[in-house]
Every structure is written in C-alpha cells, then in structure tokens.
Design a protein around this motif. Structure first.
Motif, mmCIF file in Angstrom:
data_model
loop_
_atom_site.group_PDB
_atom_site.id
_atom_site.type_symbol
_atom_site.label_atom_id
_atom_site.label_comp_id
_atom_site.label_asym_id
_atom_site.label_seq_id
_atom_site.Cartn_x
_atom_site.Cartn_y
_atom_site.Cartn_z
ATOM 1 N N ASN A 1 -7.151 8.099 5.492
ATOM 2 C CA ASN A 1 -6.912 7.089 6.291
ATOM 3 C C ASN A 1 -7.142 5.985 5.581
ATOM 4 N N ILE A 2 -6.230 4.817 5.859
ATOM 5 C CA ILE A 2 -6.213 3.629 5.320
ATOM 6 C C ILE A 2 -6.819 2.756 6.386
ATOM 7 N N PHE A 3 -7.295 2.804 7.378
ATOM 8 C CA PHE A 3 -7.651 1.907 8.526
ATOM 9 C C PHE A 3 -8.696 1.064 7.839
ATOM 10 N N SER A 4 -9.800 1.523 7.051
ATOM 11 C CA SER A 4 -10.788 0.717 6.859
ATOM 12 C C SER A 4 -10.231 -0.194 5.585
ATOM 13 N N LEU A 5 -9.463 0.387 4.936
ATOM 14 C CA LEU A 5 -8.856 -0.585 3.800
ATOM 15 C C LEU A 5 -8.097 -1.834 4.225
ATOM 16 N N THR A 6 -7.230 -1.592 5.142
ATOM 17 C CA THR A 6 -6.354 -2.328 5.799
ATOM 18 C C THR A 6 -7.238 -3.221 6.740
ATOM 19 N N ALA A 7 -8.290 -3.064 7.538
ATOM 20 C CA ALA A 7 -9.227 -3.686 7.982
ATOM 21 C C ALA A 7 -9.980 -4.816 6.925
ATOM 22 N N ALA A 8 -10.469 -4.295 5.931
ATOM 23 C CA ALA A 8 -11.080 -5.192 4.895
ATOM 24 C C ALA A 8 -10.113 -6.240 4.399
ATOM 25 N N LEU A 9 -8.784 -5.959 4.350
ATOM 26 C CA LEU A 9 -7.779 -6.792 3.751
ATOM 27 C C LEU A 9 -7.445 -7.877 4.853
ATOM 28 N N LEU B 1 -10.289 -10.319 5.022
ATOM 29 C CA LEU B 1 -10.169 -11.290 4.023
ATOM 30 C C LEU B 1 -8.947 -12.136 3.928
ATOM 31 N N GLY B 2 -8.056 -11.881 4.857
ATOM 32 C CA GLY B 2 -6.956 -12.583 5.188
ATOM 33 C C GLY B 2 -5.958 -12.470 3.887
ATOM 34 N N ILE B 3 -5.997 -11.169 3.334
ATOM 35 C CA ILE B 3 -4.964 -10.877 2.313
ATOM 36 C C ILE B 3 -3.929 -9.978 3.007
ATOM 37 N N ARG B 4 -2.573 -10.487 2.701
ATOM 38 C CA ARG B 4 -1.469 -9.897 3.331
ATOM 39 C C ARG B 4 -1.005 -8.500 2.508
ATOM 40 N N TYR B 5 -0.770 -7.588 3.560
ATOM 41 C CA TYR B 5 -0.261 -6.325 2.950
ATOM 42 C C TYR B 5 0.911 -5.847 3.541
ATOM 43 N N GLY B 6 1.460 -4.821 3.119
ATOM 44 C CA GLY B 6 2.466 -3.988 3.778
ATOM 45 C C GLY B 6 2.367 -2.539 3.236
ATOM 46 N N MET B 7 3.415 -1.773 3.690
ATOM 47 C CA MET B 7 3.247 -0.302 3.499
ATOM 48 C C MET B 7 4.476 -0.068 2.646
ATOM 49 N N ILE B 8 4.423 0.697 1.599
ATOM 50 C CA ILE B 8 5.388 1.318 0.873
ATOM 51 C C ILE B 8 5.686 2.712 1.023
ATOM 52 N N SER B 9 6.870 3.384 1.451
ATOM 53 C CA SER B 9 7.167 4.694 1.856
ATOM 54 C C SER B 9 8.294 5.047 0.952
ATOM 55 N N HIS B 10 9.117 3.880 0.543
ATOM 56 C CA HIS B 10 10.504 4.312 -0.176
ATOM 57 C C HIS B 10 10.587 3.381 -1.387
ATOM 58 N N ILE C 1 0.763 -1.348 -0.109
ATOM 59 C CA ILE C 1 -0.055 0.026 -0.178
ATOM 60 C C ILE C 1 0.776 1.235 0.084
ATOM 61 N N ILE C 2 0.630 2.076 -0.888
ATOM 62 C CA ILE C 2 1.530 3.188 -1.178
ATOM 63 C C ILE C 2 1.151 4.333 -0.246
ATOM 64 N N ARG D 1 1.817 -6.779 -5.826
ATOM 65 C CA ARG D 1 0.816 -5.885 -6.408
ATOM 66 C C ARG D 1 0.883 -4.735 -5.482
ATOM 67 N N TYR D 2 -0.110 -3.811 -6.113
ATOM 68 C CA TYR D 2 0.256 -2.390 -5.092
ATOM 69 C C TYR D 2 -1.391 -1.823 -5.272
ATOM 70 N N ILE D 3 -1.615 -1.070 -4.155
ATOM 71 C CA ILE D 3 -2.705 -0.211 -3.930
ATOM 72 C C ILE D 3 -2.325 0.998 -3.892
ATOM 73 N N ILE D 4 -2.968 2.092 -4.458
ATOM 74 C CA ILE D 4 -2.766 3.528 -4.264
ATOM 75 C C ILE D 4 -4.060 4.108 -3.486
#
Lengths: 196, 264
Positions: free
Chosen positions: A11-19, A22-31, A4-5, A40-43
């Motif tokens: 806020n991205i709280f709701s987005l990460t809560a949904a993931l 659903l058991g979908i793994r994610y991390g944050m991109i700042s660099h 997630i960029i 894959r990526y979400i903006i």
C-alpha cells in the motif's frame, strides 16, 4: 513533482499521506510515457522482494527505470529492488546498485523481523540527510537487509551486524526504513528528497 | 514449562525499546476517558493519536470494539484518518476475521493488524495473512490467564477460557507466520501492580519474534522492570497514559536513566 511508480506491491496510502502533510506534490506512474512529467521518482514496496520484482517486470517499466537520470528513491522493498539480488526468493533484481539483499541470520539471538526504531548513522553529509542528526532514529520493519558496502552505503544501522540503512549510486537512492513512519526525521528526509 | 536458555543479550545495536499507548475505539470514538489538558476533543482518536505521537510514543494500537454491522466501515475510516495525520506506525485490531478485512485495512494505511480470537478459532488464518501480506503485518494478540498452575489462552477480554496452553499457542502462532506477539496478562490487567515479568521473560526468551508486553502498568518503575527483567521489545498501556498518570517524555527519561535504549 514526484512520480510514484505503481506496480502493485503493497500500500502507498501512508506514503502519499506523508507527502500530503508536507505539501509535496506527486502523481502516479503506470506507463513509460508518465516518467517525463516528473522530476524525481519513488519506488515504494512492502512484502516479498522476489514477488515485488515479478510485479515490477510485469509493468514493462524496468528498462525505463534503469535509464532514469533524475533522482530516484527506493523505500524498503523498493530499495531492495535496486540491488543486484535478494535471498528472499533467490531473486535477481534490477542490479542498479551492485550489492546484495540478505536475510538476518536465524541462528543469531536477534529477533526477526527487525522491528522498531533504530539509529541511522549517516556516513557523510549527503543532501538526503541534510538537517538530520547523524545518529537519528528511524522506523524499520524488515527481515532482509542490504549488506554494508564501502562505496554505496550512505547510512548504516547496527542490528547484529552493520547493514545499509541507506544506499546511493549516482541518482539512485534507497532507504531501508520507512521515512513516512519515522516522525520528524523521516519527514525531513522526504523534504530533502523533494528538493534534491 | 521447559526452560530453554536462549540468550537475548547479544548486541541488538541501538534498537530502541518501544512505548505503545493503546486506544479503545467504539463507533469511531475513544471509549475510556482521557484527560489531557490541551485536548479539544478527548473522544477523537485521531487527535489523541497525534498528541501521543508528539509526546514521543513509538507506535500506537487501536482496538476497535464496535459491535455493529457498520464495524468495517468505521474501522476503515479511522485507519485512514490516523494514517493521514500521524507520522508513527500503528496497529489496528478488533474483529478482523478474514483476508478481505486485512486487505482493506492495509490499503487504508494500517502498518499492522492485530488478530486475537479469529486466529484461535482458525489458526490457518495466520498462515494466510503472512503469505498474503508478509509477517511484518501480522500481530497475534494473546490474552492469557493463570488457571490452576497453567497459563491458558482466553477470549472475549479474558472471560472465556480455551484449552490452549498459552506458551504452546504462541509458538504455534510464530511458526505459522506471526511477525509479533502482543501478550496481555489478564491477571495483571487493570491492577496497576506491574507487568507479569516472570511469564513474559519465559516467553521472550523462547521466541524469535518481537514481544509486546501488556497488562498491569501502574508506574514508571513497572516499565523499567519489564524491559530490564523480562527483556521484552515493547510495552503497552492504556489508562496510565490516558489519565496523565504517566507522561511519555518523563517515562522515556526514566528508562534512559536506567540504561534502557529509548528514542528521545
């Protein structure tokens, strides 16, 4: 795994809560070096498109975003950012998909923001909409919309005019609605994106 | 009031009319009784919210009436728990007085905040909230009561009259950056005799932002009436849903049978 960029637009709280649900793994991109860890990526993004573009530019991530070859999903203002231009702040945007983001006309008798559940007509069978009814309801809340385009509109919605509820160019996808708030249809779309 | 005849009949596509259950919460627990048969814990707002989302509610409103210093903390915990568990949008209201309150609620997953008396006391707050978070985040809740032949804005659950004429206040809120109006008729609230369709229609025809009707829902026909006669975008109710007097799937079907666009 989805990256997630992070650029400070909303806020991205709701987005990460949904993931999480659903058991979908994610991390944050700042660099820039963070990109390669993900497939894959979400903006994300809410608020003012021009201001959001300014924040994204400040991160220095824009050149890397343009070159991404893996699937990218822009959500709401995150979708608008991949278009060429927004009337919100008359801002030049990423121009990955050469279409414009326009304001709903004040002189129509339609209420703005376009708020609530509206039908999304997916134009063709695309894997992003797999298993979703071709006229499913999704939740919208926005005052600016992406114009309908024969080449890039993946799904359309009617609100005074027909606009792009979803767009696609190559590996870049965008949805104007909020899949994280759109009940089971939205969850299916997020799962589809995670498996593209 | 001057009647301006702006038609809202132009094609809004398939934008569905919204059904909005409202939950009163105090110290993290729902206040009014709720009697769903399959509830494990009728006082748990998160479980209730989830139940409503499964039944087809289009969005939810939580009104936090906690009066202690712990208020902000309990609100944030509630919002986070709802956002983690529920896949439809929700609004939180109650005691939001400043940008910092709104900021922490946004970052905890709230889709919208509802402001009532703080906006009346300090209208500038609406401008600040809209500028900081976008108009889509800002719901202005207005409690109105008829006094003589005037509709006046009231505070504290309808107990305190202000000098604000309701329609003028709504127009001011819109021009300052409200993204939506939640209008509760205190004369109808709790009567179960139907929404205040006359006044709601007047307001609805003269604002350019969505209007949520509140106060007076008693049966399914009242919802048909408020959508058909007043043309509002959404209708809110509490007890008829909490006590199971109206089941949301039945209500949606009734609305559909009356040619009202709903999400089934």
């Amino acid at each position: 795994m989805i990256g997630i960029i992070q650029y400070g637009a909303g806020n991205i709280f709701s987005l990460t809560a949904a993931l999480d649900r659903l058991g979908i793994r994610y991390g944050m991109i700042s660099h820039e070096s963070d990109f390669e860890q993900y497939d894959r990526y979400i903006i994300p993004g809410v608020g003012h498109a021009g201001a959001a573009m300014g924040k994204l530019e400040n991160t220095g991530l824009v050149p890397a975003i343009r070159q991404l070859k893996k699937p990218v999903l822009g959500v709401c203002v995150g979708m608008q950012l991949i278009t060429a231009f927004s009337e919100e702040g008359n801002a030049g945007l990423l121009n990955i998909v050469p279409v414009k983001t326009l304001r709903f006309q004040e002189d129509t008798s339609l209420k703005v923001p376009h708020t609530g559940w509206n039908r999304v007509y997916s134009r063709e069978t695309d894997d992003l909409f797999k298993g979703i009814d071709q006229d499913a309801y999704f939740y919208f809340v926005h005052s600016y919309f992406i114009e309908y385009n024969n080449l890039y509109t993946l799904a359309s919605t009617q609100y005074g005019i027909e606009f792009s509820a979803a767009i696609r160019k190559d590996n870049f996808f965008g949805v104007q609605f909020h899949p994280e708030k759109s009940g089971s249809a939205g969850e299916t779309l997020l799962k589809n994106f995670a498996h593209l | 009031m001057e009647e301006i005849n702006l038609s809202k009949n132009s094609p809004s596509g398939n934008l569905a009319k919204r059904i909005v259950p409202c939950l009163d919460v105090k110290d993290g627990r729902t206040v009014k009784g709720v009697n769903f048969v399959d509830l494990r814990d009728a006082g748990d707002p998160v479980e209730l919210a989830w139940q409503y989302s499964q039944q087809g509610a289009d969005e939810l409103v939580f009104l936090d009436i906690t009066a202690t210093y712990e208020r902000r903390k309990t609100m944030v915990e509630l919002v986070k728990a709802v956002a983690r568990n529920v896949n439809i949008p929700f609004t939180i209201g109650g005691g939001i007085n400043e940008i910092a309150d709104a900021d922490i609620l946004l970052n905890s997953g709230a889709d919208k905040i509802s402001i009532n008396s703080a906006a009346v006391r300090n209208p500038e707050l609406i401008d600040q909230l809209a500028k900081t978070f976008g108009v889509q985040f800002v719901v202005i809740a207005v409690d109105t009561r008829c006094v003589g032949n005037q509709n006046l804005v009231h505070l504290n659950g309808g107990r305190i009259a202000t000098e604000h004429e309701t329609f003028k206040w709504i127009k001011e809120a819109e021009s300052r950056g409200a993204g939506e109006i939640l209008l509760t008729s205190m004369d109808h609230d709790g009567t179960k005799a139907g929404f205040d369709c006359g006044f709601l229609k007047q307001v609805n025809n003269q604002i350019g932002i969505p209007l949520i009707a509140s106060g007076g829902a008693g049966n399914q026909q009242h919802f048909v009436d408020v959508f058909k006669d007043a043309g509002v975008d959404a209708a809110l109710a509490a007890s008829v849903f909490h006590y199971g007097e109206i089941l949301i799937p039945d209500l949606k079907q009734t609305l559909k049978n009356n040619q009202i666009e709903v999400r089934l």
